[in-house]
Structures are given as structure tokens and as C-alpha cells.
Design a protein around this motif. Structure first.
Motif, mmCIF file in Angstrom:
data_model
loop_
_atom_site.group_PDB
_atom_site.id
_atom_site.type_symbol
_atom_site.label_atom_id
_atom_site.label_comp_id
_atom_site.label_asym_id
_atom_site.label_seq_id
_atom_site.Cartn_x
_atom_site.Cartn_y
_atom_site.Cartn_z
ATOM 1 N N ILE A 1 0.857 -1.186 0.000
ATOM 2 C CA ILE A 1 0.000 0.000 0.000
ATOM 3 C C ILE A 1 0.894 1.236 0.000
ATOM 4 N N LEU A 2 0.691 2.111 -0.966
ATOM 5 C CA LEU A 2 1.460 3.353 -1.039
ATOM 6 C C LEU A 2 0.571 4.503 -0.598
ATOM 7 N N ASP A 3 0.761 4.965 0.624
ATOM 8 C CA ASP A 3 -0.025 6.090 1.130
ATOM 9 C C ASP A 3 0.597 7.400 0.651
ATOM 10 N N GLU A 4 -0.295 8.378 0.369
ATOM 11 C CA GLU A 4 0.170 9.651 -0.198
ATOM 12 C C GLU A 4 1.072 9.378 -1.410
ATOM 13 N N ALA A 5 0.520 8.626 -2.357
ATOM 14 C CA ALA A 5 1.309 8.109 -3.481
ATOM 15 C C ALA A 5 1.797 9.191 -4.435
ATOM 16 N N GLN A 6 1.312 10.420 -4.268
ATOM 17 C CA GLN A 6 1.831 11.500 -5.106
ATOM 18 C C GLN A 6 3.326 11.729 -4.870
ATOM 19 N N VAL A 7 3.852 11.118 -3.805
ATOM 20 C CA VAL A 7 5.297 11.189 -3.535
ATOM 21 C C VAL A 7 6.094 10.625 -4.719
ATOM 22 N N ILE A 8 5.518 9.668 -5.442
ATOM 23 C CA ILE A 8 6.239 9.050 -6.565
ATOM 24 C C ILE A 8 5.728 9.575 -7.907
ATOM 25 N N LYS A 9 5.227 10.808 -7.927
ATOM 26 C CA LYS A 9 4.679 11.366 -9.170
ATOM 27 C C LYS A 9 5.751 11.597 -10.226
ATOM 28 N N ASN A 10 7.029 11.632 -9.819
ATOM 29 C CA ASN A 10 8.143 11.707 -10.765
ATOM 30 C C ASN A 10 8.857 10.364 -10.755
ATOM 31 N N HIS A 11 8.743 9.616 -11.834
ATOM 32 C CA HIS A 11 9.271 8.242 -11.860
ATOM 33 C C HIS A 11 10.790 8.194 -11.832
ATOM 34 N N LEU A 12 11.448 9.331 -12.004
ATOM 35 C CA LEU A 12 12.911 9.344 -12.044
ATOM 36 C C LEU A 12 13.553 9.556 -10.674
ATOM 37 N N THR A 13 12.758 9.865 -9.650
ATOM 38 C CA THR A 13 13.318 10.117 -8.330
ATOM 39 C C THR A 13 13.807 8.823 -7.694
#
Length: 409
Positions: A311-323
Motif C-alpha cells: 500500500i502506497l499512502d500519499e502516493a503522489q510522492v512518486i509522481k516523478n518516476h525518475l526520483t
């Protein structure tokens, strides 16, 4: 003679020859009839066979779903052509060739309307020869709606399992899953719908984004109810991983203990060696909880671990796939991924691609291909995999119910 030269025939040794496939196809289908206006034309048996072979081609597609692997198998048939030749024709289509010559000498025009659906399928799904074996194309079930969209103009046959999956993903309410009896919560109707939606996607080995509005709609509770149900269904030990912002780790643990006391949970924090020891201690724990910053440092600790669910909570953290954070999450292995985010798209549509690239990498294909898709098409193929409710909607419904009752406000 001029007509023959116009048809790209070349004079050699007092004879005329056509070498170019475009010229041959054009002559057989059009040039012959033009020359018949001025001369008597005799066709050999072989040429007649070539004409008949071309006219009899009809594209058919068969789609089957493999439940145990979450994959689709798409097989194409062409009347009067062997399966081996069909496989070669599909390869030629993927290589964007214009013609293919079958054993009787007939040229198949690969840019004709007969193949438009396959070409749409190939373009939308970015098909490659690696995805095809013996003429059968295998792709993730997440792309089911793209397959349906592309093949709707062909003579298609859907297996019962694929047809059922399409219907149930369009109408997840048809799949009824009982709430776990151990759940200590009175869930609202929309929360039960969220639970059913997560279970339906999980039933077909698919991931999704629970995108309910931020605060107060209970994304955590819906996720806990889902994990509890999955743990009950699994005969062996069930283990999930929750990744959340550092400030929410103990909130997750508190909510798990409150709503699902039968599920064990553990927070993975502290120095690296201590985290290593915690993971060893929590081998039998049902739900592990860690933060995005910590995960970036712990990829090596999880490299051999297969979770039942992440489960990825606050998944906008990975909105940039290059991070580094997004790459760390993608390094994890799980049977199921779900993302929770009240704002899955904050600035650009590409952010949606990045999240699904992590939780369901087979859905959109490459980022470049995604960027060329029409937003309306993206919305159509994505709709079953995102569930979003907003607070004002439920506040309005509450007011309507309140006004209809005799209870004073």
C-alpha cells in the motif's frame, strides 16, 4: 505497352517484368482491368489463385484470460491461412511492412482495412515481437479495456473468463465480498464500495488508485478492511507492506490496532542495523509499516521478499518516476499494489503515468506512448482502476437525507 510501363513493368530481354510488391498488387487489382479495355487478357491459373487468395482473407481475433497469472492471450486467425503463416503476418504488421506474400504467391496488403484493428491494437499497446509467441500475443490483464477498444471493429471471440472480467471490472458491484467479521468498525456505504472495489481488482491481479478526497473519507480504513479480508482468505501467512510519509507511520499502526486487532503490525524505524533486526523479528507480522525516506536506504533488505500486497499512502510522492524514491518503490516485489492519494494529479497528466508505472506497469506502456494518447482515451481506459469520491458529494447527500427526515437539524 504504355499502360504496362505505367504499371511499373520493366522491359528485359523482350519481356516485361514487375518486381515491386506495390506494383504487383496494383496491377493485379486495378491494372489488369484497365488493360482489358484495350486488349484481350489471359490470366494463368497461378495468377487466378493469387487473386482468390487475397479476396478470401477475413481477420478474426480470440481473446482469453489466464486468471492464475493475470494475463491475456490474443490469437488471430485468417481464413485459409495456416497458424504459422498468421504468426509471420503479425510479425510483418509489427514491423510495419506494407505487404506479405503467402505460399500460393498472393500478396496480402497489410495496410488494408482488414488489419486496421490489429494496427490500432499494436499502436495503443506498443506491441513488440517479444510479446508474441507462435502467433499468440500475451499482455497484462490491466490492458483489457484497450484490447476491447481496439478490437471492437473486428470479428472477435471473447472467452467466457475474459467477458466476465470486463463486465465485473466495469461493474464491480456485481462481485460481492463479505466484510471480515473481525473488523471493528461501522463502515459507511461508500467505504464498503471502496472495499468491494479493492477486492474486485485484487481478484483479477490488478492494482489501482484509491483517490478519495483528502481527509475524512477513510482511505486507511478501507485499506485495512481489504488487507484483513485478504489475510482471512489466504491459508498461509499473509504479509503486506505499507509505505507512508514518516509523520503517518504510527497513525497507521494505531488504526490497524483499532480497526483490526487480529492483524499484527510493526513499524520499521531506527538505525539501519536496528531496522535489519526489526525485519528479522517481524517475519511473521502481518503488516509492516515504513516511510519513503527509510525505504530508499533499505532496498537491499527487501530484495528477496515477495509481499502479498504493498500500500502506497500519499502516493503522489512518486509522481516523478525518475526520483530515487520512485525507483526504490519499483524495486519491491508484491502480488498486489494499491496507491492512496487524494491528489493523484497535482500539476500534469504525466504524474498519473508515473504512479501506474509503479503499481501497474503494463497499463499505459512507455511514457512517450502515453504522451501521445488523447486525454479522453486515457480517462476511458483508466476509469476502472481509479476510485474517487469527494467530501462535498457526501455532505450534499447527507443534507438531502436530513431534509427528508423528520429529525430537526
Amino acid at each position: 505497352m504504355q499502360l504496362l510501363r505505367d504499371e511499373a513493368f520493366i522491359e528485359m530481354n523482350q519481356a516485361l517484368f514487375a518486381f515491386n510488391d506495390d506494383a504487383i498488387y496494383s496491377f493485379i487489382h486495378e491494372g489488369v482491368y484497365q488493360i482489358e479495355q484495350v486488349a484481350k487478357v489471359y490470366l494463368s491459373a497461378k495468377v487466378k489463385q493469387m487473386l482468390e487468395g487475397i479476396d478470401q482473407i477475413t481477420l478474426q481475433s480470440n481473446v482469453d484470460y489466464r486468471p492464475s497469472e493475470g494475463m491475456l492471450d490474443i490469437e488471430f486467425d485468417l481464413d485459409g491461412i495456416s497458424s504459422e503463416e498468421v504468426a509471420h503476418i503479425l510479425q510483418a504488421l509489427i514491423e510495419k511492412k506494407r505487404y506479405y506474400r503467402i505460399p500460393n504467391g498472393a500478396l496480402i496488403h497489410l495496410e488494408s482495412d482488414d488489419f486496421s484493428s490489429f494496427q490500432a491494437l499494436q499502436q495503443n499497446l506498443q506491441l513488440s515481437k517479444k510479446q508474441m509467441e507462435n502467433g499468440v500475443i500475451s499482455i497484462p490483464a490491466a490492458r483489457s479495456f484497450q484490447v476491447e477498444e481496439a478490437l471492437n471493429k473486428t470479428d472477435y471471440r471473447y472467452s467466457a473468463s475474459f467477458q466476465q472480467m470486463l463486465e465485473q471490472l466495469k461493474h464491480p458491484e456485481q462481485l460481492r465480498f463479505e466484510l471480515p467479521t473481525q473488523l471493528v468498525a461501522d463502515m459507511r456505504d461508500y467505504q464498503v464500495t471502496g472495499f468491494q472495489w479493492m477486492k474486485a481488482l485484487s481478484h483479477y491481479h490488478l492494482g489501482g488508485i484509491l483517490a478519495d478526497d483528502m481527509g475524512g473519507l477513510g482511505k486507511t480504513l478501507q485499506s485495512i478492511s481489504y488487507m484483513l479480508s485478504e489475510a482471512n482468505d489466504k491459508k498461509e501467512h499473509y504479509q503486506a507492506l505499507v509505505i507512508a510519509p514518516a509523520s503517518l507511520l504510527y497513525n497507521w499502526k494505531k488504526e490497524i490496532e483499532k480497526f483490526s486487532p487480529t492483524l499484527s503490525s510493526g513499524v520499521i524505524i531506527g538505525a539501519k542495523q536496528y531496522r535489519r533486526e526489526l525485519l528479522e523479528q517481524h517475519k511473521e507480522t502481518n503488516i509492516l509499516i515504513t516511510s519513503y525516506p527509510t525505504l530508499r536506504k533499505d532496498q537491499d533488505l527487501y530484495e528477496d521478499h515477495l509481499f502479498d500486497c504493498i500500500i502506497l499512502d500519499e502516493a503522489q510522492v512518486i509522481k516523478n518516476h525518475l526520483t530515487l524514491t520512485a525507483k526504490a518503490v519499483r524495486s519491491l516485489q508484491a502480488k498486489q499494489f494499491f496507491a492512496l492519494s487524494g491528489t493523484p494529479i497535482e500539476n500534469a497528466l504525466d504524474e498519473l503515468w508515473s504512479i501506474f508505472y509503479t503499481i501497474s506497469p503494463g497499463l499505459y506502456g512507455s511514457k512517450k506512448a502515453f504522451g501521445n494518447l488523447d486525454p479522453n482515451y486515457i480517462a476511458k481506459i483508466t476509469r476502472p482502476f481509479i476510485l474517487r469520491r469527494v467530501k462535498k458529494m457526501y455532505w450534499k447527500n447527507f443534507q438531502i437525507k436530513l431534509n427528508q427526515s423528520n429529525t430537526p437539524s
